[in-house]
Design a protein around this motif. Structure first.
Motif, short mmCIF file in Angstrom:
data_model
loop_
_atom_site.label_atom_id
_atom_site.label_comp_id
_atom_site.label_asym_id
_atom_site.label_seq_id
_atom_site.Cartn_x
_atom_site.Cartn_y
_atom_site.Cartn_z
N TYR A 64 0.84 -1.20 0.00
CA TYR A 64 0.00 0.00 0.00
C TYR A 64 0.87 1.26 0.00
O TYR A 64 0.67 2.18 -0.80
CB TYR A 64 -0.93 0.00 1.22
N PHE A 65 1.86 1.31 0.89
CA PHE A 65 2.71 2.50 0.97
C PHE A 65 3.63 2.62 -0.24
O PHE A 65 3.94 3.74 -0.67
CB PHE A 65 3.48 2.53 2.29
N LEU A 84 2.34 6.70 -6.67
CA LEU A 84 1.33 7.70 -7.04
C LEU A 84 1.88 9.12 -6.86
O LEU A 84 1.63 10.00 -7.68
CB LEU A 84 0.06 7.51 -6.21
N THR A 85 2.67 9.33 -5.82
CA THR A 85 3.29 10.63 -5.60
C THR A 85 4.25 10.96 -6.73
O THR A 85 4.26 12.07 -7.25
CB THR A 85 4.02 10.65 -4.24
N GLU A 86 5.07 9.98 -7.13
CA GLU A 86 6.00 10.18 -8.25
C GLU A 86 5.25 10.50 -9.54
O GLU A 86 5.63 11.40 -10.28
CB GLU A 86 6.85 8.92 -8.47
N LEU A 87 4.20 9.74 -9.81
CA LEU A 87 3.42 9.96 -11.03
C LEU A 87 2.75 11.33 -11.03
O LEU A 87 2.71 12.00 -12.07
CB LEU A 87 2.36 8.86 -11.19
N THR A 88 2.26 11.75 -9.88
CA THR A 88 1.63 13.06 -9.78
C THR A 88 2.65 14.17 -10.05
O THR A 88 2.35 15.14 -10.76
CB THR A 88 0.98 13.24 -8.40
N PHE A 148 -4.74 3.22 -12.59
CA PHE A 148 -4.41 1.83 -12.27
C PHE A 148 -3.94 1.69 -10.82
O PHE A 148 -4.46 0.88 -10.06
CB PHE A 148 -3.34 1.32 -13.25
N TYR A 149 -2.94 2.52 -10.46
CA TYR A 149 -2.39 2.42 -9.11
C TYR A 149 -3.39 2.90 -8.05
O TYR A 149 -3.43 2.37 -6.94
CB TYR A 149 -1.07 3.19 -9.00
N SER A 150 -4.18 3.89 -8.37
CA SER A 150 -5.20 4.35 -7.42
C SER A 150 -6.22 3.26 -7.15
O SER A 150 -6.64 3.08 -6.00
CB SER A 150 -5.91 5.60 -7.96
N GLN A 155 -3.30 5.92 6.87
CA GLN A 155 -3.02 6.37 5.50
C GLN A 155 -2.96 7.88 5.46
O GLN A 155 -2.10 8.47 4.83
CB GLN A 155 -4.08 5.81 4.55
N HIS A 156 -3.86 8.56 6.15
CA HIS A 156 -3.87 10.01 6.14
C HIS A 156 -2.67 10.60 6.90
O HIS A 156 -2.19 11.66 6.56
CB HIS A 156 -5.17 10.55 6.75
N LEU A 157 -2.19 9.89 7.91
CA LEU A 157 -1.01 10.34 8.63
C LEU A 157 0.23 10.25 7.75
O LEU A 157 1.13 11.08 7.84
CB LEU A 157 -0.80 9.50 9.90
N HIS A 158 0.28 9.26 6.86
CA HIS A 158 1.43 9.04 5.99
C HIS A 158 1.42 10.01 4.82
O HIS A 158 2.47 10.40 4.33
CB HIS A 158 1.43 7.59 5.49
N SER A 159 0.28 10.45 4.36
CA SER A 159 0.19 11.30 3.17
C SER A 159 0.71 12.69 3.41
O SER A 159 0.72 13.23 4.43
CB SER A 159 -1.26 11.41 2.69
#
Length: 138
Positions: free
Chosen positions: A8-9, A15-19, A103-105, A134-138
């Motif tokens: 998941y992480f 996703l961060t890289e792609l964004t 896809f990744y989302s 998840q929200h703490l990690h984002s």
């Protein structure tokens, strides 16, 4: 479950890289559009100058200037074509990034749903769903 959390992480990082890549390509696309606009303006002015020169009565050095304008017009036309090709390439890259983001989302959401359903987490002594981690990690 720890494997799911790791995946998941890892997907979250992807996703961060792609964004980030998407943002850079959108910025690049905007610059290319601006370049095309500028080159088209210069191209059109050169065409106007050529037309004015062709219609002028002054024959002195007219042919040399017409030849130079024709060469400039050809160069601008080629430059516009090159920048347009680069714009098309960037557009395809953005489409691929959008596809990968979706896809990744989707995978990330499936894993998140699975972790929420099967993992008990405690934060400060209170049971919390994985989505809060998840929200703490984002």
């Amino acid at each position: 479950l720890p494997i799911f959390m790791g995946i998941y992480f890892a997907i979250n990082n992807k996703l961060t890289e792609l964004t980030l890549s998407q943002k850079q390509n959108i910025d690049g696309k905007a610059k290319l559009l601006s370049q095309i606009s500028n080159y088209k303006d210069i191209y059109n002015k050169s065409l106007e100058s050529k037309s004015t020169l062709e219609n002028s009565l002054v024959a002195f050095k007219k042919q040399k200037r017409l030849s130079a304008l024709t060469n400039d017009i050809d160069k601008f036309s080629q430059t516009i074509s090159n920048v347009t090709n680069e714009l098309d390439r960037v557009t395809l890259v953005l489409q691929e990034i959008d596809s990968q983001l979706k896809f990744y989302s989707d995978i990330q959401q499936n894993i998140l749903d699975e972790l929420d359903a099967n993992l008990l987490l405690f934060i400060n002594g209170q049971e919390k769903p994985f989505k809060e981690i998840q929200h703490l990690h984002s």
